[in-house]
Design a protein around this motif. Structure first.
Motif, mmCIF file in Angstrom:
data_model
loop_
_atom_site.group_PDB
_atom_site.id
_atom_site.type_symbol
_atom_site.label_atom_id
_atom_site.label_comp_id
_atom_site.label_asym_id
_atom_site.label_seq_id
_atom_site.Cartn_x
_atom_site.Cartn_y
_atom_site.Cartn_z
ATOM 1 N N GLU A 135 -1.843 -17.809 4.518
ATOM 2 C CA GLU A 135 -2.654 -16.714 5.038
ATOM 3 C C GLU A 135 -4.098 -17.143 5.270
ATOM 4 O O GLU A 135 -4.913 -16.346 5.706
ATOM 5 C CB GLU A 135 -2.617 -15.530 4.064
ATOM 6 C CG GLU A 135 -1.231 -14.959 3.839
ATOM 7 C CD GLU A 135 -0.609 -14.499 5.145
ATOM 8 O OE1 GLU A 135 -1.330 -13.911 5.970
ATOM 9 O OE2 GLU A 135 0.599 -14.735 5.343
ATOM 10 N N ARG A 143 8.953 -0.106 -5.730
ATOM 11 C CA ARG A 143 7.975 -1.128 -5.323
ATOM 12 C C ARG A 143 6.914 -1.257 -6.407
ATOM 13 O O ARG A 143 6.230 -0.280 -6.724
ATOM 14 C CB ARG A 143 7.330 -0.722 -4.009
ATOM 15 C CG ARG A 143 6.311 -1.717 -3.474
ATOM 16 C CD ARG A 143 5.869 -1.295 -2.083
ATOM 17 N NE ARG A 143 4.862 -2.189 -1.550
ATOM 18 C CZ ARG A 143 4.421 -2.152 -0.290
ATOM 19 N NH1 ARG A 143 4.940 -1.251 0.552
ATOM 20 N NH2 ARG A 143 3.500 -2.993 0.130
ATOM 21 N N LYS A 175 3.569 -2.039 -8.491
ATOM 22 C CA LYS A 175 2.169 -1.800 -8.170
ATOM 23 C C LYS A 175 1.525 -3.102 -7.685
ATOM 24 O O LYS A 175 1.787 -4.178 -8.212
ATOM 25 C CB LYS A 175 1.444 -1.278 -9.410
ATOM 26 C CG LYS A 175 0.009 -0.850 -9.133
ATOM 27 C CD LYS A 175 -0.634 -0.297 -10.410
ATOM 28 C CE LYS A 175 -2.075 0.144 -10.122
ATOM 29 N NZ LYS A 175 -2.723 0.668 -11.348
ATOM 30 N N ASN A 176 0.694 -2.964 -6.655
ATOM 31 C CA ASN A 176 -0.004 -4.111 -6.065
ATOM 32 C C ASN A 176 0.953 -5.128 -5.453
ATOM 33 O O ASN A 176 0.632 -6.318 -5.351
ATOM 34 C CB ASN A 176 -0.897 -4.815 -7.093
ATOM 35 C CG ASN A 176 -1.971 -3.905 -7.644
ATOM 36 O OD1 ASN A 176 -2.506 -3.068 -6.915
ATOM 37 N ND2 ASN A 176 -2.280 -4.050 -8.922
ATOM 38 N N ASP A 178 2.095 -6.439 -2.410
ATOM 39 C CA ASP A 178 1.784 -6.487 -0.988
ATOM 40 C C ASP A 178 2.604 -7.581 -0.330
ATOM 41 O O ASP A 178 2.694 -8.701 -0.844
ATOM 42 C CB ASP A 178 0.294 -6.769 -0.777
ATOM 43 C CG ASP A 178 -0.576 -5.667 -1.360
ATOM 44 O OD1 ASP A 178 -0.165 -4.496 -1.277
ATOM 45 O OD2 ASP A 178 -1.649 -5.992 -1.911
ATOM 46 N N TYR A 179 3.169 -7.256 0.804
ATOM 47 C CA TYR A 179 3.977 -8.250 1.509
ATOM 48 C C TYR A 179 3.929 -7.987 2.996
ATOM 49 O O TYR A 179 3.392 -6.959 3.458
ATOM 50 C CB TYR A 179 5.416 -8.223 1.003
ATOM 51 C CG TYR A 179 6.204 -6.977 1.360
ATOM 52 C CD1 TYR A 179 7.088 -6.979 2.431
ATOM 53 C CD2 TYR A 179 6.070 -5.810 0.619
ATOM 54 C CE1 TYR A 179 7.820 -5.840 2.768
ATOM 55 C CE2 TYR A 179 6.796 -4.673 0.935
ATOM 56 C CZ TYR A 179 7.666 -4.690 2.009
ATOM 57 O OH TYR A 179 8.385 -3.568 2.332
ATOM 58 N N LYS A 180 4.489 -8.885 3.761
ATOM 59 C CA LYS A 180 4.551 -8.769 5.212
ATOM 60 C C LYS A 180 6.005 -8.735 5.642
ATOM 61 O O LYS A 180 6.884 -9.277 4.963
ATOM 62 C CB LYS A 180 3.839 -9.944 5.875
ATOM 63 C CG LYS A 180 2.327 -9.942 5.677
ATOM 64 C CD LYS A 180 1.673 -11.044 6.495
ATOM 65 C CE LYS A 180 0.151 -10.983 6.358
ATOM 66 N NZ LYS A 180 -0.506 -12.024 7.185
ATOM 67 N N PRO A 219 6.541 -3.127 5.274
ATOM 68 C CA PRO A 219 5.401 -3.063 4.329
ATOM 69 C C PRO A 219 4.859 -1.652 4.115
ATOM 70 O O PRO A 219 4.281 -1.373 3.068
ATOM 71 C CB PRO A 219 4.357 -3.969 4.989
ATOM 72 C CG PRO A 219 5.142 -4.906 5.841
ATOM 73 C CD PRO A 219 6.303 -4.115 6.335
ATOM 74 N N HIS A 220 5.019 -0.756 5.081
ATOM 75 C CA HIS A 220 4.454 0.587 4.928
ATOM 76 C C HIS A 220 5.354 1.514 4.131
ATOM 77 O O HIS A 220 4.958 2.638 3.807
ATOM 78 C CB HIS A 220 4.186 1.203 6.303
ATOM 79 C CG HIS A 220 5.449 1.422 7.114
ATOM 80 N ND1 HIS A 220 6.026 0.420 7.853
ATOM 81 C CD2 HIS A 220 6.236 2.524 7.277
ATOM 82 C CE1 HIS A 220 7.115 0.892 8.460
ATOM 83 N NE2 HIS A 220 7.271 2.165 8.119
ATOM 84 N N ASP A 225 7.584 2.963 0.898
ATOM 85 C CA ASP A 225 7.258 3.115 -0.524
ATOM 86 C C ASP A 225 8.208 2.357 -1.437
ATOM 87 O O ASP A 225 7.894 2.117 -2.603
ATOM 88 C CB ASP A 225 7.258 4.600 -0.904
ATOM 89 C CG ASP A 225 6.169 5.365 -0.162
ATOM 90 O OD1 ASP A 225 5.129 4.744 0.146
ATOM 91 O OD2 ASP A 225 6.380 6.558 0.118
ATOM 92 N N ASP A 241 8.372 -2.513 11.102
ATOM 93 C CA ASP A 241 6.946 -2.815 11.065
ATOM 94 C C ASP A 241 6.348 -2.794 12.470
ATOM 95 O O ASP A 241 5.193 -2.389 12.665
ATOM 96 C CB ASP A 241 6.737 -4.190 10.420
ATOM 97 C CG ASP A 241 5.272 -4.481 10.155
ATOM 98 O OD1 ASP A 241 4.557 -3.562 9.707
ATOM 99 O OD2 ASP A 241 4.852 -5.621 10.389
#
Length: 1478
Positions: free
Chosen positions: A1041, A1222, A1224-1225, A1227-1229, A1255-1256, A1258, A1328
């Motif tokens: 990234e 999911r 907490k924290n 984050d993924y793509k 990713p959006h 829950d 996505d």
């Protein structure tokens, strides 16, 4: 306690100005400038004559001539004892440097060269420049301090010192005081083979002495034993005089007096006789700190060897009975015969055995009576041809070795030495010793002529040793040697602060000094041998046989020569490899066998796993079968023989006169056999003791019912039931018996029928389309035979893969069966195939119209039209709702103006079918399929023409391909090239570092292979260390990234892991092969050389280390074996076969293997067998290990959290859907993947899966296909029928991790290709995509093409729901979806033709697929990626780089890769392919 400074044992601080002067391991003193050939270290005298030739020409001659001034053998060996006391340069350098003596047709040594290893030298500060030439080492103190007796270190003395009986004596054998104690404590004494039998015994057989080589021969040892006894004699005297002294005081005082007596006898009794003068030196007796006591190079290399001219071939032994008798000695050779004297050449290195035959007293008196050899140029054969050597070369020429050693030490020639000492130069060879040469010529000798010829008349080629010995005259050394010897002993006296005459040390008082000066060696002998008769047994001076003396009781019987003695044992060679001849090949064969065994074991495990799964499946089948048997009694379970294959079936009698067969575990009817009275029924039974087979043949049936039973009782039971059924139905049957082994020869099995049908259909297609199909081999004769073949409706349905009662099959069969006889002939089937493949559109429409005009009214009612559409839908097993179908039909009718009609005429029907027609004959057979929209048609048509800029010349093609390859894989190529360059650099650096030392030592033994082994070790250490970097998933995900992803292809980490692994195993194999050859070289070397080269290894001096020792008894060897075995296991279980079938073994062998690899690699290097190279693995391993450890710490810090599963569903095609919370924290793509562990299976076994959630969302979602043991068990665990009311088992989650699919949004046009379960990343990406387009998220894509390759749309219908949702939200029309259903062949298939017609029309009318209900274009067959991508380039001419992302089976991703590679050879857009295989 006496307060006195005693002399040090190691000479340290003897000279206060230079404390290290004369200590052990100090340099030989250079009295002459070094004359190395290169001025630094290469031996001198390379232009001088061969040393063996000098020995044979100058030093050879008969023995048996007495010393000119009657020196005795005792004088000679006393002098040898003195030389061993003050110097020792016998140990070769380490690593060994070979400077062998060349032998040319030598009569004694029938070999090409005699081994010689260069002497040890100061490696730390000499031998590297002309200002610091090589300096040899003296391993003992230079002082006359009795180190031959006491040793030259405190540690050595402590081991010699006797702590029993007060500790004032030197330890003696059995505490009897006759001999020193045996070396049972392991003093590091020299241990060579015994010359009489060429055997190396244990070092414990030697006496415990201060000198390493003190046990070399019994004659020098006799002198040492004498001084040993003298110390103990003095200790007892002092104890008697001073009973209040401590033991240490007594010991030290005895040592002082013993050394003082020794010094006095050496300098004032022995040395004057040697030099032939009354006073040994010309200087005053005064200590001077400036006097150097170091042994000079010329004394060590030449002058001291003057004594060897006196050496006799043997020594007499004289009796001690008071009478003059010389003993005959029983020889261990020649069958125990006697010999008049001990032969020198056969007496080396076996002192204890010698003293069992002869006492020290007998040898002492024998040597005192025996006159030594004449002082001339002749040296005895026992030294010149039969001196001891090494075990592999048992005899050597001592004279040649001495000459070679002088050149090794860089000594100059004879005249240069004389000049440096201020002596007159010799002009001619005759000037050296005119008297000697004249005497020789008078005896008809040719000594002078031979000397001149050998040296080509050039005095500058004369060695110092040769010239110095030739100077000998009057029984004394010549001018040069006399000067050198006197100078050396003068410095030994004046440079020794603890010399006994130096009163300033207060060691001895004046009266004691006077007493010592008056003590002769004869007195010492009588002190330690009280049984001797002082009047009769020894002359006044035992060093000389003075004919004028009055005490000459017992002269020698004759001058001893070789002729009266036993023969010397001949030269013997020893093959060190002999003991490894079996173990060497067996050890390496073991590794090969281990590889095979490991592979076989892996396959056995895989087979067992497969068999276990089959047994489990069979168990389930059996349970269901038993349940079926319980549920219904009117059936029989049997095995139907299809041909090569079999299947379990149920046989049901009825209803009425029928026999039905069904699968044993399902209700699906496989076959119904109608029994009629007009049909012939045959029952063919097998006979014999093992009959199990039956054939039921019914006239009119296309193949027999062939049944196999478990045993005869089951067969008989079914036979009785069948007969009962036939009788009850009043049906007649014929019965036959055929032997069991021949019964199948007469059977018409289903597989035979299938072969006929395949020929039938292939021949029909071949004749209709005039092409060759996949079934090659159709000839005219076969076609003629097929004319008589017919097929029934069930066989047509099976060929079409449809149900027999489906509408399409019914109508198709009715149309094909023109004569209505219930079967379709080859000609009838051919007619309909020709129509479908070559007919015009109106002909096809007319046929379809008649097929579905059920009432033959000439019109197609709305209900009949719906029936047609339903039959098409049945083909792909799709099931749109009836309401939806009504709506779609109504729209079709309205758009074509037929809404007011109750039925369609043929013309109306042709209008409906013709709107999407290509208008061409046979166009519906195109492999890409036909679609209605202009965009879709462009996206599926074949690119027929080549591009204008296509290169036609081979070299232009090649260059263009390279350019495109570099454009597409620039980062990959750069990173791989950089890594390979670094690896090559590591290899080359290690190679040349080792190769620079290849002239000596282990590297001299192994040659280039040693450098290759070391270099490959460095390379594989680098490879295995950097492997850790490719496994740092979290770090890689983070770095990709950052800006670094522009330069480093992080997505290829797995590929790089494999590349590095293959590089590592290649270097490992090279390392093993090189060391395999090196080990052969090592085990052929002498133990002494190996002890030098491998200093940290210890083994007894009599042990010959074999290959087994080096391989299994050293840290380096055994860890190397363990590492090799670990790597074999790791690499074998890393195969695709292992990962697919026995993943747990792959996981654990990799996990345990890596830990073992790094642990044992550290141990492997820590052995440090090779001197000069410290372990280097740490340098490569440290940084990757730290990064890997940090990555793992981060992983373990998060993956042990329990994750709750909120939903689990079981989809068709063995797909398990899991939805879980999911964290907490988290984050993924889209496109990233995670690793999960199911706690219900194993909390430590993790498996990777791509996230199908976006990713959006829950929650997190996975779609997992059951293809292996773990995934199958997972499906069972989350099966609702198993869980019932229990909560879902929890998971461990590790991730997310990045890979190439997550970069889909960075391209203007992205192509997503998913196959099988490989569509999961694209499920996430599609969701996505819509979310980004709706929320205005950063997205570069102008268009996204999703290609879904699936066997049928129901296989992953969960994805259909996702696509449908995406299509409904795709307001910007970014997504263009193409679905390829692969269960249908692409060419010449009746079903495909019908499907295209239906789909084409339905797409035009309803704007969506008839089969999927999606706007996506549906194709039947496999995609042609090359054409598809080429059309993309034409559709988007401004796009320079297309992103192609594929995921699925390897053949599919390979096809995508080949298509991209093929198009990348042309100028135009680049297709950047990123793929993952599952």
């Amino acid at each position: 306690m006496i307060s006195k400074e005693y002399p040090p044992f190691n000479g340290w601080y003897n000279n206060r100005a230079n404390p290290a002067l004369g200590v052990p391991d100090s340099s030989i003193t250079r009295r002459l400038p070094a004359h190395y050939s290169d001025g630094v270290f290469l031996p001198s005298g390379l232009e001088r004559p061969n040393v063996r030739s000098i020995s044979n020409t100058i030093m050879a001659g008969p023995s048996g001539l007495p010393s000119q001034n009657n020196k005795t053998a005792l004088f000679l060996y006393f002098g040898e004892h003195v030389m061993q006391d003050i110097l020792d340069t016998t140990r070769p350098g380490c690593p060994p440097e070979y400077f062998n003596v060349q032998l040319n047709n030598d009569a004694t040594f029938d070999v090409s060269e005699m081994p010689y290893e260069r002497s040890r030298y100061q490696t730390s500060n000499s031998g590297y420049s002309p200002n610091h030439p090589r300096e040899q080492v003296n391993e003992v103190t230079s002082y006359l301090d009795g180190s031959q007796i006491y040793g030259h270190t405190k540690a050595c003395l402590t081991l010699i010192y006797n702590k029993i009986d007060g500790g004032l004596e030197l330890a003696s054998l059995n505490d009897l005081g006759e001999f020193p104690a045996l070396n049972d404590i392991g003093l590091p004494l020299d241990n060579s083979f015994t010359t009489k039998d060429n055997v190396i015994g244990s070092g414990k057989r030697f006496y415990r002495l201060g000198a390493r080589n003190g046990n070399e021969n019994p004659f020098v040892l006799t002198i040492g034993v004498t001084w040993f006894r003298h110390h103990n004699w003095l200790a007892h005297v002092i104890r008697d005089l001073h009973p209040d002294w401590t033991d240490d005081d007594v010991f030290n005082e005895a040592r002082i007096e013993n050394i003082a007596t020794y010094q006095s006898i050496v300098l004032y009794e022995w040395l004057p006789i040697l030099l032939g003068t009354c006073t040994p030196t010309n200087s005053t007796k005064c200590y001077s700190s400036s006097a150097s006591v170091g042994i000079s190079d010329i004394f060590e290399g030449t002058a001291r060897h003057y004594l060897h001219t006196l050496t006799p071939p043997g020594v007499f032994a004289r009796g001690t009975t008071g009478s003059c008798t010389f003993r005959n000695i029983t020889s261990a050779l020649n069958g125990g015969s006697t010999t008049p004297a001990l032969r020198l050449c056969n007496s080396f290195w076996d002192p204890a055995e010698t003293f069992k035959l002869i006492s020290v007293e007998e040898l002492t008196m024998g040597m005192a009576s025996q006159i030594a050899e004449l002082e001339d140029n002749i040296i005895t054969e026992d030294l010149r041809n039969h001196f001891y050597g090494t075990r592999e070369f048992s005899r050597r020429d001592f004279v040649a070795i001495l000459l070679q050693k002088g050149r090794d030490h860089g000594l100059p020639d004879y005249n240069v030495a004389r000049e440096d000492f201020g002596l007159n130069l010799k002009s001619t060879f005759n000037d050296i010793n005119n008297a000697l040469f004249q005497s020789n010529m008078q005896d008809n000798g040719t000594l002078l002529r031979d000397l001149e010829a050998l040296h080509t008349g050039d005095l500058s080629k004369l060695d110092i040793l040769t010239g110095g010995i030739l100077e000998t005259t009057g029984g004394n050394p010549g001018e040069l040697f006399r000067y050198v010897i006197a100078d050396q002993f003068d410095r030994l006296r004046n440079g020794d602060r603890f010399w006994f005459e130096n009163t300033k040390t207060n060691l001895l008082n004046a009266s004691k000094i006077s007493e010592i000066l008056n003590t002769k060696f004869r007195d010492v002998i009588f002190r330690v041998n009280p049984t001797l008769n002082k009047s009769l047994d020894l002359q006044d001076n035992p060093f000389m046989w003075n004919t004028n003396g009055y005490k000459l009781f017992c002269p020698q019987p004759y001058q001893l020569n070789e002729n009266v003695l036993e023969e010397c044992t001949p030269l013997q060679r020893y093959d060190y490899f002999k003991s490894s001849e079996v173990s060497f090949p067996v050890s390496f064969a073991f590794f090969g066998v281990f590889v095979l065994v490991t592979i076989l074991f892996m396959h056995w495990l895989g087979h067992r796993r497969t068999k276990s799964a089959q047994n489990e499946k069979r168990k389930i089948t059996t349970n269901k079968r038993q349940a079926t048997l319980v549920a219904s009694g009117n059936m029989t379970i049997a095995t139907e023989v299809l041909g090569e294959n079999v299947r379990q079936i149920q046989i049901i009698f009825g209803p009425e006169n029928t026999i039905q067969t069904k699968l044993a575990t399902r209700k699906k009817t496989l076959r119904t056999i109608e029994l009629k009275r007009e049909r012939k029924i045959e029952i063919i039974n097998s006979n014999g003791t093992d009959r199990r087979t039956m054939i039921v043949r019914v006239e009119g049936e296309t193949y027999d019912l062939v049944l196999s039973f478990g045993d005869m009782s089951e067969l008989d039971h079914f036979y009785n039931e069948l007969n009962t059924f036939l009788k009850s139905s009043r049906l007649h049957s014929e019965h036959h018996l055929i032997p069991e082994k021949h019964i199948m020869e007469d059977a018409r099995t289903k597989e035979k029928r299938d072969e006929d049908l395949q020929q039938f259909f292939r021949a029909a297609l071949s004749q209709a389309a005039n092409i060759r199909t996949d079934g090659d081999g159709i000839n005219r004769h076969s076609v003629k035979e097929l004319v008589n073949v017919t097929i029934n409706k069930s066989e047509l349905a099976e060929y079409l893969k449809l149900k027999e009662d489906s509408v399409f099959v019914e109508r198709m069969f009715t149309v094909a069966d023109a004569n209505e006889d219930g079967v379709v002939s080859f000609r009838e089937f051919l007619d309909i195939i020709v129509l479908f493949t070559k007919g015009w559109e109106n002909e096809k429409a007319k046929m379809m119209f008649s097929m579905y005009d059920l009432d033959k009214s000439g019109g197609l009612s709305v209900s009949e039209f719906k029936t047609m559409l339903k039959s098409m839908i049945e083909i792909v097993e799709s099931s749109p709702g009836s309401d939806q179908l009504d709506v779609d039909v109504e729209r079709m009718m309205q758009e074509n103006g037929f809404s007011n009609k109750d039925s369609l005429t043929l013309d109306d029907f042709q209008i409906l079918l013709g709107q999407c027609s290509s208008g061409g004959n046979g166009s519906a057979m195109h492999s890409g399929g036909l679609v209605c929209t202009p965009m879709a048609r462009r996206m599926t048509r074949r690119v027929k023409t080549l591009r204008d800029d296509y290169k036609t010349k081979p070299h232009e093609k090649f260059l263009l391909a390279l350019v495109k390859l570099n454009q597409h894989y620039a980062n990959h190529i750069f990173c791989l090239a950089l890594y390979c360059t670094i690896t090559a650099g590591v290899f080359a650096n290690a190679f040349f570092v080792v190769y620079s030392k290849n002239s000596s030592g282990l590297f001299g033994i192994g040659g280039s292979l040693m450098a290759i082994a070391r270099a490959s070790a460095a390379a594989l250490m680098f490879n295995f260390s950097t492997l850790l970097l490719t496994m740092c998933r979290n770090i890689i995900t983070f770095l990709r990234e950052t800006f670094l992803h522009r330069y480093i292809p992080f997505d290829s980490a797995v590929t790089m892991h494999r590349i590095i692994a293959w590089m590592a195993i290649t270097f490992t194999a090279l390392h093993i092969v090189a060391h395999g050859i090196n080990f052969y070289s090592i085990v052929t070397q002498s133990p002494d050389d190996m002890a030098c080269l491998f200093r940290d290894m210890w083994y007894p001096s009599d042990y010959v280390p074999t290959f087994v020792f080096w391989l299994f008894q050293t840290i380096t060897g055994i860890t190397g074996v363990i590492l090799t075995l670990a790597l074999i296991i790791m690499y074998v279980f890393a195969s695709n076969y292992s990962r697919r079938l026995i993943f747990t073994w792959f996981r654990w062998t990799h996990k345990v293997g890596y830990m073992s690899l790094y642990f044992f690699t550290v141990l492997h290097g820590s052995g440090m067998l090779i001197i000069g190279f410290s372990p280097q693995f740490y340098y490569y391993f440290l940084v990757p290990a730290i990064l890997f450890a940090l990555d793992k710490v981060y992983t373990y810090s998060r993956k042990k959290a329990y994750i709750s599963v909120v939903r689990a569903e079981l989809y068709p095609s063995e797909v398990t859907h899991l939805e879980f919370k999911r964290p907490k924290n988290f984050d993924y793509k889209a496109g990233q993947w995670v690793r999960i562990a199911c706690l219900a299976q194993s909390p430590t076994e993790y498996h990777p899966f791509t996230l199908s959630s976006a990713p959006h969302e829950d929650t997190l979602m996975l779609h997992i296909r059951a293809v292996g043991p773990w995934t199958r068990n997972l499906r069972k665990i989350y099966d609702p029928n198993v869980l019932r009311d229990s909560p879902y088992p929890k998971l461990y989650l590790d991730g997310p991790f990045g890979e190439g699919h997550q970069d889909w949004y960075k391209y203007e046009v992205s192509v997503l290709v998913g196959g099988g379960i490989g569509v999961t990343p694209f499920a996430s990406i599609l969701k996505d995509l819509i979310n980004r387009s709706q929320t205005g998220g950063g997205i570069t894509c102008k268009a996204v093409y999703f290609i879904w390759v699936t066997r049928d749309q129901k296989q992953y219908e969960w994805l259909t729901d996702i696509i449908q949702d995406v299509e409904s939200k795709d307001a910007k029309q970014i997504l263009n979806t193409h679905i390829f259903i692969t269960q249908f062949p692409q060419k010449f298939d009746l079903r495909t033709t019908m499907l295209y017609i239906c789909e084409e029309n339905f797409q035009k009318i309803s704007g969506k697929s008839l089969f999927t209900g999606l706007r996506a274009v549906t194709h039947f067959g496999r995609p042609d990626f090359t054409d598809f991508f080429a059309t993309l380039g034409e559709e988007h001419p401004s796009v320079e780089n297309f992103g192609v992302f594929s995921c699925g089976p390897a053949p599919m991703t390979k096809g995508v890769e080949n298509a991209c590679s093929s198009l990348n050879k042309y100028t135009g857009p680049t297709y950047s392919h990123h793929f993952e295989n599952f």
